[in-house]
Enzyme design. Structure first.
Site, PDB file in Angstrom:
ATOM      1  N   GLY A 216       0.837  -1.205   0.000  1.00 33.22           N
ATOM      2  CA  GLY A 216       0.000   0.000   0.000  1.00 33.22           C
ATOM      3  C   GLY A 216       0.864   1.244   0.000  1.00 33.22           C
ATOM      4  N   GLY A 217       0.338   2.281   0.626  1.00 30.85           N
ATOM      5  CA  GLY A 217       1.059   3.556   0.650  1.00 30.85           C
ATOM      6  C   GLY A 217       2.385   3.477   1.373  1.00 30.85           C
TER       7      GLY A 217
ATOM      8  N   GLY B  40      23.323  14.440 -28.532  1.00 25.54           N
ATOM      9  CA  GLY B  40      22.913  14.879 -27.203  1.00 25.54           C
ATOM     10  C   GLY B  40      23.580  14.047 -26.121  1.00 25.54           C
ATOM     11  N   ALA B  41      23.888  12.795 -26.448  1.00 29.74           N
ATOM     12  CA  ALA B  41      24.540  11.931 -25.465  1.00 29.74           C
ATOM     13  C   ALA B  41      25.959  12.432 -25.180  1.00 29.74           C
ATOM     14  CB  ALA B  41      24.559  10.490 -25.968  1.00 29.74           C
TER      15      ALA B  41
HETATM   16  C1  HXC Z   1      -3.463  -4.414  11.611  1.00 29.32           C
HETATM   17  C2  HXC Z   1      -2.367  -6.254  10.822  1.00 29.32           C
HETATM   18  C3  HXC Z   1      -2.161  -5.638   9.584  1.00 29.32           C
HETATM   19  C4  HXC Z   1      -2.659  -4.315   9.414  1.00 29.32           C
HETATM   20  C5  HXC Z   1      -1.266  -7.573   9.497  1.00 29.32           C
HETATM   21  N1  HXC Z   1      -1.808  -7.457  10.732  1.00 29.32           N
HETATM   22  N2  HXC Z   1      -1.485  -6.472   8.776  1.00 29.32           N
HETATM   23  N3  HXC Z   1      -3.007  -5.655  11.824  1.00 29.32           N
HETATM   24  N4  HXC Z   1      -3.309  -3.750  10.456  1.00 29.32           N
HETATM   25  N5  HXC Z   1      -2.494  -3.657   8.284  1.00 29.32           N
HETATM   26  C6  HXC Z   1      -1.801  -8.424  11.793  1.00 29.32           C
HETATM   27  C7  HXC Z   1      -2.660  -9.623  11.460  1.00 29.32           C
HETATM   28  O1  HXC Z   1      -3.990  -9.384  11.829  1.00 29.32           O
HETATM   29  C8  HXC Z   1      -2.020 -10.694  12.334  1.00 29.32           C
HETATM   30  O2  HXC Z   1      -2.462 -10.536  13.653  1.00 29.32           O
HETATM   31  C9  HXC Z   1      -0.559 -10.317  12.324  1.00 29.32           C
HETATM   32  O3  HXC Z   1      -0.499  -8.959  11.915  1.00 29.32           O
HETATM   33  C10 HXC Z   1       0.248 -11.141  11.346  1.00 29.32           C
HETATM   34  O4  HXC Z   1      -0.421 -11.125  10.098  1.00 29.32           O
HETATM   35  P1  HXC Z   1      -0.704 -12.460   9.237  1.00 29.32           P
HETATM   36  O5  HXC Z   1      -1.723 -12.111   8.256  1.00 29.32           O
HETATM   37  O6  HXC Z   1      -0.966 -13.597  10.166  1.00 29.32           O
HETATM   38  O7  HXC Z   1       0.712 -12.683   8.585  1.00 29.32           O
HETATM   39  P2  HXC Z   1       1.053 -13.263   7.142  1.00 29.32           P
HETATM   40  O8  HXC Z   1       0.223 -14.461   6.860  1.00 29.32           O
HETATM   41  O9  HXC Z   1       2.528 -13.404   7.094  1.00 29.32           O
HETATM   42  O10 HXC Z   1       0.591 -12.143   6.118  1.00 29.32           O
HETATM   43  C11 HXC Z   1       1.240 -10.883   6.116  1.00 29.32           C
HETATM   44  C12 HXC Z   1       0.448  -9.904   5.241  1.00 29.32           C
HETATM   45  C13 HXC Z   1      -1.033  -9.890   5.655  1.00 29.32           C
HETATM   46  C14 HXC Z   1       0.575 -10.332   3.747  1.00 29.32           C
HETATM   47  C15 HXC Z   1       1.113  -8.541   5.383  1.00 29.32           C
HETATM   48  O11 HXC Z   1      -1.072  -9.700   7.071  1.00 29.32           O
HETATM   49  C16 HXC Z   1      -1.818  -8.812   5.029  1.00 29.32           C
HETATM   50  O12 HXC Z   1      -2.236  -8.932   3.891  1.00 29.32           O
HETATM   51  N6  HXC Z   1      -2.062  -7.744   5.810  1.00 29.32           N
HETATM   52  C17 HXC Z   1      -2.846  -6.637   5.339  1.00 29.32           C
HETATM   53  C18 HXC Z   1      -2.032  -5.833   4.351  1.00 29.32           C
HETATM   54  C19 HXC Z   1      -2.779  -4.614   3.954  1.00 29.32           C
HETATM   55  O13 HXC Z   1      -3.733  -4.677   3.153  1.00 29.32           O
HETATM   56  N7  HXC Z   1      -2.408  -3.495   4.584  1.00 29.32           N
HETATM   57  C20 HXC Z   1      -3.037  -2.279   4.337  1.00 29.32           C
HETATM   58  C21 HXC Z   1      -2.393  -1.739   3.063  1.00 29.32           C
HETATM   59  S1  HXC Z   1      -3.067  -0.227   2.673  1.00 29.32           S
HETATM   60  P3  HXC Z   1      -2.903 -11.795  14.535  1.00 29.32           P
HETATM   61  O14 HXC Z   1      -3.162 -11.214  15.885  1.00 29.32           O
HETATM   62  O15 HXC Z   1      -4.110 -12.352  13.904  1.00 29.32           O
HETATM   63  O16 HXC Z   1      -1.733 -12.717  14.477  1.00 29.32           O
HETATM   64  C22 HXC Z   1      -2.050   0.815   3.379  1.00 29.32           C
HETATM   65  C23 HXC Z   1      -2.436   2.208   3.109  1.00 29.32           C
HETATM   66  C24 HXC Z   1      -1.388   3.098   3.633  1.00 29.32           C
HETATM   67  O17 HXC Z   1      -1.114   0.492   3.994  1.00 29.32           O
HETATM   68  C25 HXC Z   1      -1.526   4.404   3.006  1.00 29.32           C
HETATM   69  C26 HXC Z   1      -0.440   5.293   3.463  1.00 29.32           C
HETATM   70  C27 HXC Z   1      -0.304   6.445   2.574  1.00 29.32           C
END
Ligand code: HXC
Length: 516
Positions: free
Chosen positions: A171-172, A406-407
């Site tokens: 994501g971001g 130009g290069a």
């Molecule tokens: C809160 C999160 C989290 C998140 C993971 N966890 N991502 N908690 N917010 N974004 C937590 C899970 O609930 C889990 O907790 C623990 O972290 C480990 O995650 P798993 O899923 O068990 O690990 P894994 O199987 O290795 O997968 C990792 C992962 C997956 C691929 C990163 O967790 C995932 O897809 N997470 C979401 C990614 C995502 O969409 N993020 C938002 C992106 S948008 P528990 O307690 O159950 O173990 C974004 C916008 C930002 O970031 C913009 C900024 C400008």
């Protein structure tokens, strides 16, 4: 609670904190082939130098029962330490705590060390291993990212910034690494993407694995978003320590000078034989680089991306220099959109951090083609011109063979700002190659001749002798001297030493507007 009990409570809390997400999650982290945040920090820093900052920070959010659980460090470990005895500030996201996700206080911890790095003028290193924006904390998390991006941007050109992607970065979250100077990844461990495979499948129907979409290879070879990739985290940390040893800590310092043990008066006779007699025969410019610069000192940047230019740091008589070279082995060394982007970004890093630039030139020009034109080669190519013109560090150019159009201007023109231009006797400097030029300006003569092919060859030879030899450029003072290949190292060292105290001012302005 008496004093002893207070101390005991502190010890217990600290012990909990040091365990991160606990034994089970640490084991899971290891099983994924990843180190923990603290293990990574220990691996990078000089032994015993880590000073943790704000270790007791905790989540303020109470939503979704967050206040009922403990989240040590709020999913990130931050602080300062030393690399090769020089101070750095850094953080490592702790995937074992809430998946290293970034919430309000997690971001505060990061922003604190970013600010300290900028104020103290030390390199800043971020280790990313995170699920991204902490979903439970909503806008607080997005606000935190905004703060981090701003600090990255403001620190850009002030202190070198490095991103180590050692897990997911989705994501971001990817935009912070994109603003930093260098991104390092590990095959099979690192992933970076704006949207992951599931979202892509839902939106476009395309299917791809995490690794193929956003792994180290995808970004080091295809997208160019990352600069270096490694087989293991250990290998990455060893490399980063070496890279840091070439760089100053901030924009007000000069890069460290080291004794590489390679004599300044070493001749380079092999270069004459490495350069093919046939002008179109390719060769590997990296052989020239290893002959000329201090032995084994070349650290190539972006090696697998846009390989038609080669850029990287090396030592020349112990001083750090930035090399900007054409690579005849790839695409006949033409400049194109991607290589222009790669070169310009590298050149601007060098200028920001007082690293002299040395161009090694053998370039037939910019790549012709509809996709290049419509892809914006004009704008992208202009980045190199802009970066060289803007740079005030010493700029030295060695023309090996072709320097066309130009290069030539981008890589060897004194008018653009090169301080010293050297050329081999084999150099060919012109608006374009002799054959193309003869076809245009002698077209009628060639067509009218009894034997047009013979006439063409005569005209090509005439053109080469009349306008292309380095003696003509040297006659105008646009080449400072013509040197034999065997004196390449000696002459480049002399050129560097004579320009090392260079000062050049620019009119004051808010900032320029490089064609992006
Ligand atoms: C809160 C999160 C989290 C998140 C993971 N966890 N991502 N908690 N917010 N974004 C937590 C899970 O609930 C889990 O907790 C623990 O972290 C480990 O995650 P798993 O899923 O068990 O690990 P894994 O199987 O290795 O997968 C990792 C992962 C997956 C691929 C990163 O967790 C995932 O897809 N997470 C979401 C990614 C995502 O969409 N993020 C938002 C992106 S948008 P528990 O307690 O159950 O173990 C974004 C916008 C930002 O970031 C913009 C900024 C400008």
């Amino acid at each position: 609670m008496n004093n002893q009990e207070s101390v005991q409570r502190h010890r217990e809390k600290r012990a909990v904190m040091l365990q991160g997400g606990g034994e089970k999650r640490v084991k899971a982290q290891h099983e994924k082939g990843k180190l923990t945040a603290r293990e990574r920090i220990d691996l990078l820093l000089d032994s015993g130098t880590f000073i943790e900052h704000q270790p007791y920070i905790m989540v303020r959010s109470t939503d979704f029962g967050m206040d009922k659980k403990k989240f040590p460090g709020d999913g990130v470990v931050s602080g300062s330490g030393k690399v090769n005895s020089r101070q750095v500030f850094l953080f490592a996201q702790d995937f074992t705590v809430l998946g290293g996700s970034l919430g309000e206080m997690h971001a505060e911890r990061i922003a604190e060390v970013q600010m300290l790095a900028a104020k103290n003028g030390t390199p800043f290193i971020q280790i990313n291993d995170s699920g991204g924006a902490r979903i439970q904390e909503g806008i607080l998390s997005l606000h935190g990212y905004g703060k981090i991006f701003k600090a990255n941007a403001i620190s850009s050109g002030v202190v070198p910034q490095f991103s180590l992607i050692l897990g997911p970065c989705a994501g971001g979250a990817v935009y912070s690494p994109a603003i930093t100077d260098f991104t390092l990844m590990v095959d099979g461990v690192s992933n970076m993407y704006i949207t992951g495979p599931e979202v892509i499948k839902a939106v476009t129907g395309e299917e791809i694995s995490h690794e193929a979409l956003g792994g180290a290879q995808a970004h080091c070879v295809n997208s160019g978003n990352a600069h270096f990739r490694f087989k293991s985290e250990q290998e990455l940390m060893i490399f980063l320590r070496k890279l840091l040893s070439y760089l100053p800590s901030n924009n007000l310092e000069l890069p460290p000078v080291s004794d590489t043990g390679d004599p300044a008066d070493r001749e380079t006779p092999d270069l004459l034989h490495l350069l093919p007699d046939q002008p179109k025969k390719p060769y590997d410019i990296r052989d020239f680089i290893s002959e000329i610069f201090d032995r084994n000192s070349f650290l190539e940047v972006h090696a697998e991306y846009a390989a038609n230019v080669v850029v990287g740091f090396a030592k020349l008589n112990g001083r750090t220099v930035g090399i900007f070279a054409n690579q005849p082995k790839v695409l006949a060394a033409v400049l194109d959109i991607n290589s222009a982007d790669k070169a310009a970004r590298f050149l601007r890093f060098c200028d920001a951090f007082n690293i002299p630039i040395i161009s090694l030139v053998d370039v037939p020009g910019f790549l012709p083609g509809i996709s290049q034109e419509h892809g914006g080669i004009i704008r992208h190519g202009a980045k190199i011109l802009y970066a060289i013109a803007e740079a005030t560090v010493p700029k030295i150019s060695l023309i090996i063979r072709k320097a066309y159009g130009g290069a030539y201007i981008a890589m060897a023109s004194k008018a653009l700002g090169y301080d010293r231009v050297l050329a081999y006797p084999t150099a060919e400097i012109a608006v374009m190659g002799a054959e193309g030029a003869a076809n245009i300006i002698f077209r009628r003569d060639i067509k009218a001749a009894e034997n047009p092919e013979q006439k063409k060859q005569e005209k090509i030879a005439e053109f080469k002798e009349t306008v292309m030899t380095p003696f003509i450029a040297a006659g105008y003072g646009m080449v400072d001297d013509i040197i034999e290949p065997k004196y390449s190292r000696i002459e480049l060292i002399r050129s560097l030493e004579m320009n090392i105290r260079k000062r050049e001012d620019r009119p004051s302005k808010k900032h320029g507007n490089i064609p992006l």
